[in-house]
Design an enzyme around this catalytic site. Structure first.
Site, PDB file in Angstrom:
ATOM      1  N   CYS A 239       0.809  -1.211   0.100  1.00  0.00           N
ATOM      2  CA  CYS A 239      -0.075  -0.065   0.062  1.00  0.00           C
ATOM      3  C   CYS A 239       0.838   1.348   0.007  1.00  0.00           C
ATOM      4  O   CYS A 239       0.396   2.362   0.245  1.00  0.00           O
ATOM      5  CB  CYS A 239      -1.106   0.087   0.888  1.00  0.00           C
ATOM      6  SG  CYS A 239      -0.171   0.194   2.863  1.00  0.00           S
TER       7      CYS A 239
ATOM      8  N   ASP B 235       3.077   2.370   2.034  1.00  0.00           N
ATOM      9  CA  ASP B 235       3.236   3.237   3.434  1.00  0.00           C
ATOM     10  C   ASP B 235       4.014   2.047   4.343  1.00  0.00           C
ATOM     11  O   ASP B 235       3.204   1.267   4.719  1.00  0.00           O
ATOM     12  CB  ASP B 235       1.957   3.695   4.023  1.00  0.00           C
ATOM     13  CG  ASP B 235       1.191   4.168   2.956  1.00  0.00           C
ATOM     14  OD1 ASP B 235       1.644   4.964   2.100  1.00  0.00           O
ATOM     15  OD2 ASP B 235      -0.020   3.942   3.183  1.00  0.00           O
TER      16      ASP B 235
ATOM     17  N   CYS C 169       4.402   8.992   1.654  1.00  0.00           N
ATOM     18  CA  CYS C 169       4.125  10.531   1.039  1.00  0.00           C
ATOM     19  C   CYS C 169       4.557  11.453   2.032  1.00  0.00           C
ATOM     20  O   CYS C 169       5.174  11.162   3.116  1.00  0.00           O
ATOM     21  CB  CYS C 169       2.755  10.528   0.698  1.00  0.00           C
ATOM     22  SG  CYS C 169       1.893  10.831   2.176  1.00  0.00           S
TER      23      CYS C 169
ATOM     24  N   CYS D  20      -2.659   8.664   6.950  1.00  0.00           N
ATOM     25  CA  CYS D  20      -1.002   8.647   7.127  1.00  0.00           C
ATOM     26  C   CYS D  20      -0.552   8.769   8.378  1.00  0.00           C
ATOM     27  O   CYS D  20       0.031   8.382   9.119  1.00  0.00           O
ATOM     28  CB  CYS D  20      -0.390   9.616   6.231  1.00  0.00           C
ATOM     29  SG  CYS D  20      -0.906   9.569   4.507  1.00  0.00           S
TER      30      CYS D  20
HETATM   31  S1  FES Z   1       1.860   7.146   2.743  1.00  0.00           S
HETATM   32 FE1  FES Z   1       0.577   6.939   1.195  1.00  0.00          FE
HETATM   33  S2  FES Z   1      -0.862   8.256   1.194  1.00  0.00           S
HETATM   34 FE2  FES Z   1       0.422   8.778   2.822  1.00  0.00          FE
END
Ligand code: FES
Ligand SMILES: Cc1ncc(COP(=O)(O)O)c(C=O)c1O
Ligand SMILES: Cc1ncc(COP(=O)(O)O)c(C=O)c1O
Ligand code: FES
Lengths: 387, 124, 387
Positions: free
Chosen positions: B33, B35, B58, B102
């Site tokens: 995914c 993250d 992100c 997040c």
């Molecule tokens: S880490 Fe993927 S949307 Fe924030």
């Protein structure tokens, strides 16, 4: 701070000559081209002259050119209109896994309505194999829609070969040429397609206006919208006149400069690709090594997430894009990158740099100067990089 | 799209890195995914003495990781366990709606690290 | 030669302040609002500010505003989207006989797909009777779409009364406010509608951009086009940014000047109507005598055919329009004129004069000076006039 725009695949600045061509149609020449009087006629004349210019640019007849609100509408119109008009003949539609959502989602929606759909896989470079197309065609196939060049990885598809196969089997071909027009020589007869999509804002024209080319004799009809009888019943609604004038001017300019720009951009792109590959480790070039758009360099950097990368570059004034899911807050990375067979981690590290005619060698140098520190910093933060 | 605070924490993340002699480590998310957050703790006398993070994600993921380490440092484990996702987001002057998940990750990673410490030191 | 533009219902010139507002978005600010970097963000901010302006102008919430390619698309989206999302509830749609083709043809197309449709008649002034609406509603009714003001005869419909009736029965109401916005005070809560259509080029904005207002909570979805996820999934395709900026600026200006313009135009219109009625015999005013748009004067001249009339006026520099079939080369006069119960001969002699803020008393004087000779000459030629 220096600003470098490396996102021409998302949209381009409008050419000043294009703005100049549009201006009279935002001011003096404001009539409705459907109007009967002089205010209408002077505008009608300009719209028809624009249609001729566009026809000339892609080797078509002006009657085969319909102006739309953009690439998305053209794609929808093309596919839906062929599907609905040829239902009696068959219900099978072929497309590829790397199409733009305007094509892929339209085909999938038809799938839900009972059409039979085939989504062809691509090789690791994002290329469709014409043999796969040939094998997928059945007696029920009515349409093949395969893009001319991909917007994320720049791979140029063998549309001419595909169209030849389709023609022999009596199947229509649509191609989304939104990214290729102005970058690869494009002639509808040479390609052999029945329908073709353009969008002005990808070739230094304005946003909100596009073209659908429909070859004479193609069994197609307008099915999306109902209303007045503009564009010879092919597209209803008052024409976006300044947009149309701008689109035509932009088409004229990119066609005239094609060879020069192609050479120039290829040189810049190759410098950029070489600079990245030579100076960064654990990076792969996505898309085809040679059959790719002259202005598009796309990579995946291991251990790095795309949005962080964009943000870091943006802080240095560099505008780029990524097929990473995090740029959109969703979970899946772009369907194009997944279709290449990349793992999720790798796909998440994608970076697309799309060049334009106003970019310079200095822009590329600046990017290459900035990139290593960006990559290094993000890798230092990454839990994936430790092993 | 991001607040100045988020950008500041993205640009100058606090407490990035690993701790070699960490006595609590937590990792959440998975590469599919996009993250992953990993948090390292040094706990002494029920207090978070040191904390570091590593994050693949992100801008919001990096900033929330950074913020959660700042918020947690010096707190007792109980206080740190109280740190909610909303508190992290709030401390960053908010996140875009699409990026709220997040902040979940950051608090979750912290809590996972604390649980790891507690598991290892159950007998004590 | 003097030129007089009396065709503002067909399209309006763009306000210079609107062109000025658009220009930066045709030049410096060219980014794609979906892009993540600074070029994208600066444009996204402008698009959202535009959305707020439009919301303010009609008393809506910005989240209820979707930008489209024009009035036609908004009408199609509104009707199709409600119909498809509420199929489970019922399949009955009510409209009127005087709607624009963008509404009427969309409803008729749904009729062919199996929806049950009711097309309400109008009185001799083109007005829908709210009692007829109440009587037409059944348990299966899901949508009533009645325009706010008519484009050919200017009649203002009792949308507020209709919406109150519909609401009590749990039925959605869409209104096409393309002609009324900027001419009548318009507030979505006051009207009580669920969906509402605007088109920029009818209120001194650019062509090729419109609005669909969708009240929060309305069961509606995008059904026309598939593609990327712009406009919160309500309208796919790269936004027509300069168009959106222009639309919002135009909305702001017409809202600010509404009362003043309304007074001014009413005076001009009444002078024009009086001048025609006093000086020409065998002429009728079409549309409602009082419940009509402040800028619209529409007539039928006996013994005269519309196109000949337009041509004669055009030769004198006057731009007007007609619902006569001959302007479009078809045989039927406009469905609106026929719905009024006029005979074919009478309907063929229709003339629409639609005024705008730049028109002057002198324009009206000039028209009134020119008209009698035009009418007389055509009547002299007409075989109908002999008896
Ligand atoms: S880490 Fe993927 S949307 Fe924030
Ligand atoms: C390949 C391709 N097709 C279609 C589109 C859609 O074009 P538009 O944004 O003009 O609707 C785009 C650009 O977004 C594209 O890159
Ligand atoms: C009442 C009405 N609805 C819809 C439209 C269509 O708007 P557009 O031309 O912007 O598609 C018009 C104008 O042509 C109109 O007058
Ligand atoms: S008389 Fe020629 S079209 Fe009507």
């Amino acid at each position: 701070m220096r600003r470098v725009y490396f996102d021409h695949s998302a949209t381009t600045p409008i050419d000043t000559a294009v703005v100049d061509a549009m201006t009279p149609y935002l001011t003096e020449y404001f009539g409705n081209p459907s109007s009967f009087h002089s205010y209408g006629r002077e505008v009608r004349k300009a719209v028809e002259a624009a249609r001729e210019k566009v026809a000339l640019a892609i080797g078509a007849d002006p009657k085969e050119i319909t102006f739309t609100s953009g690439g998305t509408e053209s794609d929808n119109m093309a596919i839906h209109g062929v599907a609905y008009m040829n239902k009696n003949k068959g219900n099978h539609i072929i497309t590829s896994a790397v199409e733009h959502h305007a094509v892929l989602n339209t085909v999938k929606a038809l799938g839900k309505e009972g059409f039979d759909i085939t989504i062809l896989p691509v090789d690791k470079y994002g290329m469709v194999n014409p043999d796969d197309v040939a094998a997928a065609i059945t007696d029920k196939t009515i349409l093949i829609t395969i893009m001319h060049a991909n917007n994320e990885i720049g791979t140029i598809q063998p549309v001419k070969e595909i169209a030849a196969i389709a023609k022999a089997r009596g199947v229509y071909v649509h191609t989304d040429a939104v990214q290729s027009f102005g970058k690869i020589p494009l002639n509808v007869d040479d390609l052999g397609v029945n329908l073709l999509t353009l969008s002005a804002h990808k070739f230094y024209g304005p946003k909100g206006v596009g073209v659908l080319y429909i070859r004479k004799g193609t069994r197609w009809k307008q099915t999306l919208m109902h209303g007045g009888s503009q564009e010879r019943l092919r597209r209803t609604g008052t024409e976006n006149v300044p947009g149309i004038i701008g689109l035509a001017k932009a088409a004229e300019i990119v066609s005239a400069n094609l060879q020069k720009e192609q050479d120039y951009l290829t040189k810049l792109r190759d410098k950029l690709i070489k600079g990245v590959m030579d100076n960064i480790d654990k990076v792969i070039l996505t898309g085809h090594p040679t059959q790719r758009l002259c202005n598009l360099a796309s990579f995946c950097f291991e251990y790095i997430e795309g949005e962080s990368q964009l943000l870091s570059l943006d802080m240095k004034g560099i505008a780029a894009s990524s097929g990473s899911a995090c740029t959109s807050g969703s979970l899946e990375p772009s369907h194009v990158l997944m279709a290449l067979g990349l793992t999720h981690e790798i796909a998440h590290g994608s970076l697309r740099l799309s060049l334009g005619k106003d970019n310079t060698e200095e822009d590329v140098d600046y990017f290459l100067e900035v990139l290593p520190a960006v990559v290094q910093r993000l890798r230092m933060m990454s839990p994936l990089a430790e092993d | 799209m991001y607040s100045e605070k988020v950008m500041d924490h993205f640009e100058n993340p606090r407490n990035v890195g690993e701790i070699e002699n960490a006595n609590g480590i937590g990792q959440v998310g998975n590469p599919s995914c996009g993250d992953i957050m990993k948090i390292y703790l040094v706990v002494e006398d029920n207090i978070i003495k040191d904390i570091k993070f590593k994050t693949f994600g992100c801008g919001a993921a990096v900033a929330t990781s950074s913020m959660v380490t700042e918020l947690a440092k010096g707190k007792t484990l109980e206080e740190a366990l109280e740190l909610s996702n909303a508190a992290v987001a709030q401390a960053l002057d908010g996140l875009p709606p699409k990026k709220m998940h997040c902040s979940n990750l950051a608090a979750d990673a912290l809590h996972a690290a604390i649980k790891d410490y507690q598991e290892k030191h159950k007998s004590a």
